[in-house]
Design a protein around this motif. Structure first.
Motif, mmCIF file in Angstrom:
data_model
loop_
_atom_site.group_PDB
_atom_site.id
_atom_site.type_symbol
_atom_site.label_atom_id
_atom_site.label_comp_id
_atom_site.label_asym_id
_atom_site.label_seq_id
_atom_site.Cartn_x
_atom_site.Cartn_y
_atom_site.Cartn_z
ATOM 1 N N UNK A 203 0.819 -1.213 0.000
ATOM 2 C CA UNK A 203 0.000 0.000 0.000
ATOM 3 C C UNK A 203 0.858 1.271 0.000
ATOM 4 N N UNK A 204 1.975 1.231 0.717
ATOM 5 C CA UNK A 204 2.819 2.433 0.790
ATOM 6 C C UNK A 204 3.486 2.757 -0.544
ATOM 7 N N UNK A 205 3.468 1.814 -1.484
ATOM 8 C CA UNK A 205 4.013 2.061 -2.827
ATOM 9 C C UNK A 205 2.944 2.590 -3.786
ATOM 10 N N UNK A 206 1.704 2.660 -3.327
ATOM 11 C CA UNK A 206 0.602 3.092 -4.174
ATOM 12 C C UNK A 206 0.228 4.529 -3.833
ATOM 13 N N UNK A 207 0.149 5.368 -4.844
ATOM 14 C CA UNK A 207 -0.138 6.786 -4.635
ATOM 15 C C UNK A 207 -1.553 6.977 -4.107
ATOM 16 N N UNK A 208 -1.856 8.143 -3.534
ATOM 17 C CA UNK A 208 -3.211 8.405 -3.035
ATOM 18 C C UNK A 208 -4.251 8.256 -4.142
ATOM 19 N N UNK A 209 -5.424 7.737 -3.778
ATOM 20 C CA UNK A 209 -6.504 7.567 -4.744
ATOM 21 C C UNK A 209 -7.182 8.912 -4.994
#
Length: 452
Positions: A203-209
């Motif tokens: 999750x920490x590698x995924x940018x804000x939605x």
């Protein structure tokens, strides 16, 4: 000098990279297409030429700004799914844009599904059949386990549409149409990331939605404009239909795959449906879209080559074959006494000419299409079927579809560059002062044949 207000759309397919300008009536006023030669990743597998794609994205904006007859009001992006660009803290790619057809290590797949409850359990929660790298979240799982040195460098992994937007805005975002498309990332019942995404530190590698119906402000070459964050192409192609029709419908999008999309089916995926190649896409409004898939375009391509060779005809001879009701009646009577089989199993010597054999091919495909489409219709008060893509131009397919669904209104539908139009429509309110036009989609009605 009078200028025309327009939106620029970057539409990135596996083969063609297209750039469009649409005016406020959604007419194409500028179009450019490029193709890039694939490169190879570190394992020697083919992959997208990320360097060329990045250069094209940045240079195209300058090219657009030099077109003095147009006023660029906004930009948006659509691109194929299941593809990540991994960037570091400086916004630079740290890995190739891996091909979603790249083989996924079997031992790693086995470990993943053993750790998280099994293939069926994960698939039902994430609406994602077990598809290896086509489940794009698995690409991050693979990097973490097989290439931890790359994984550590990643600040954000952006799906391809969002990377294209990032090139213009320098603002990293994730979009639900990409996250929700057979990625293994999204827990559909809980409307959040799946547990494994949190436990594995993904999750920490995924940018804000960020909503793909909204825009961010950008400035380049001394001009201000609105920029969307991009959409997954299959979800974008559905938008013109959602914009134009409010009564329940299904869309059969035909090409290599024939994908039946039902935006009005709210039933959770079942184990039986998953085993029959059903999945869920996500609309740009964050709503699940149940879909079924059929590899019919691929079968059609293979079998028309076999027909052409056997009957000594041009490879595209099928384009000249029109629907013949007498042939269909004759074949239906002949087939009634025999079990349903795939056309590949049929002996071409049984058919007196190319036309009859080709009608049989489409009949055999239609039996499969009927079963596939029924999987997602269910009890949704759907009374219209729209067909776009290659088979919408096939009179035999369309007449047989009308016969297969006699209680439905069946239409061949045509939207010029539907994916690009959908990306423009998603942010309509942010750039276009005019109401939505009512003539985006051309429809041709097919009545149920009067077979006797």
């Amino acid at each position: 000098m009078n200028t025309t207000p327009v939106i620029a759309i970057f539409d990135v397919g596996k083969t063609n990279k297209k750039l469009f300008l649409f005016d406020e009536h959604y007419r194409i006023v500028f179009e450019k297409t490029l193709q890039f030669t694939e490169t190879m990743d570190e394992d020697g597998d083919p992959c997208e030429n990320l360097e060329a794609l990045t250069e094209w994205g940045r240079n195209s904006l300058k090219e657009l700004m030099d077109l003095k007859e147009f006023e660029i009001k906004a930009l948006n992006f659509s691109a194929y799914g299941a593809s990540f660009v991994h960037i570091d803290a400086d916004g630079k790619p740290v890995a190739p844009l891996y091909n979603y057809l790249k083989p996924f290590p079997e031992e790693l797949k086995k470990k993943f599904y053993e750790d998280y409850g099994g293939g069926i359990t994960v698939s039902m929660i994430t609406a994602s059949p077990v598809l290896g790298n086509l489940n794009s979240g698995m690409q991050l799982y693979w990097l973490k386990n097989k290439h931890p040195e790359i994984f550590e460098k990643i600040k954000y992994s952006l799906h391809l549409p969002q990377y294209l937007s990032f090139l213009i805005t320098a603002q990293p975002y994730s979009d639900i149409t990409s996250i929700g498309c057979h990625t293994n990332l999204w827990n559909f019942p809980q409307n959040n990331y799946h547990e494994w995404v949190l436990r594995e530190g993904i999750e920490e590698k995924l940018a804000p939605i960020f909503s793909s119906a909204n825009v961010v402000d950008a400035r380049a070459f001394w001009k201000d404009f609105k920029v969307g964050i991009g959409l997954h192409d299959s979800s974008a192609a559905l938008i013109p239909y959602l914009a134009c029709f409010t009564e329940p419908f299904i869309l059969i999008s035909t090409g290599t795959w024939c994908i039946t999309l039902n935006p009005f089916n709210k039933h959770p995926l079942t184990e039986s449906e998953l085993r029959q190649d059903c999945l869920c896409y996500m609309s740009y409004k964050g709503e699940p879209v149940k879909a079924s898939r059929l590899f019919a375009g691929n079968e059609h391509e293979i079998e028309t080559k076999r027909l052409a060779q056997y009957f000594n005809m041009p490879q595209d001879n099928y384009k000249k074959v029109e629907y013949d009701e007498k042939i269909i009646v004759s074949l239906a009577k002949k087939n009634a006494a025999a079990p349903v089989i795939r056309f590949a199993e049929r002996n071409l010597g049984e058919y007196r000419n190319y036309e009859v054999a080709y009608h049989q091919l489409i009949l055999d495909i239609m039996w499969q299409q009927l079963a596939s489409t029924k999987l997602v219709i269910q009890d949704n008060n759907v009374n219209r079927i729209f067909v776009d893509g290659g088979f919408s131009k096939n009179s035999i397919y369309m007449h047989l579809l009308a016969e297969a669904f006699p209680t439905m209104e069946v239409y061949a539908a045509s939207v010029a560059q539907a994916t690009a139009v959908g990306a423009a429509l998603a942010i309509h309110q942010h750039w276009n002062s005019k109401p939505l036009p009512g003539d985006i989609i051309d429809l041709k009605f097919y009545a149920k044949p009067s077979l006797v």
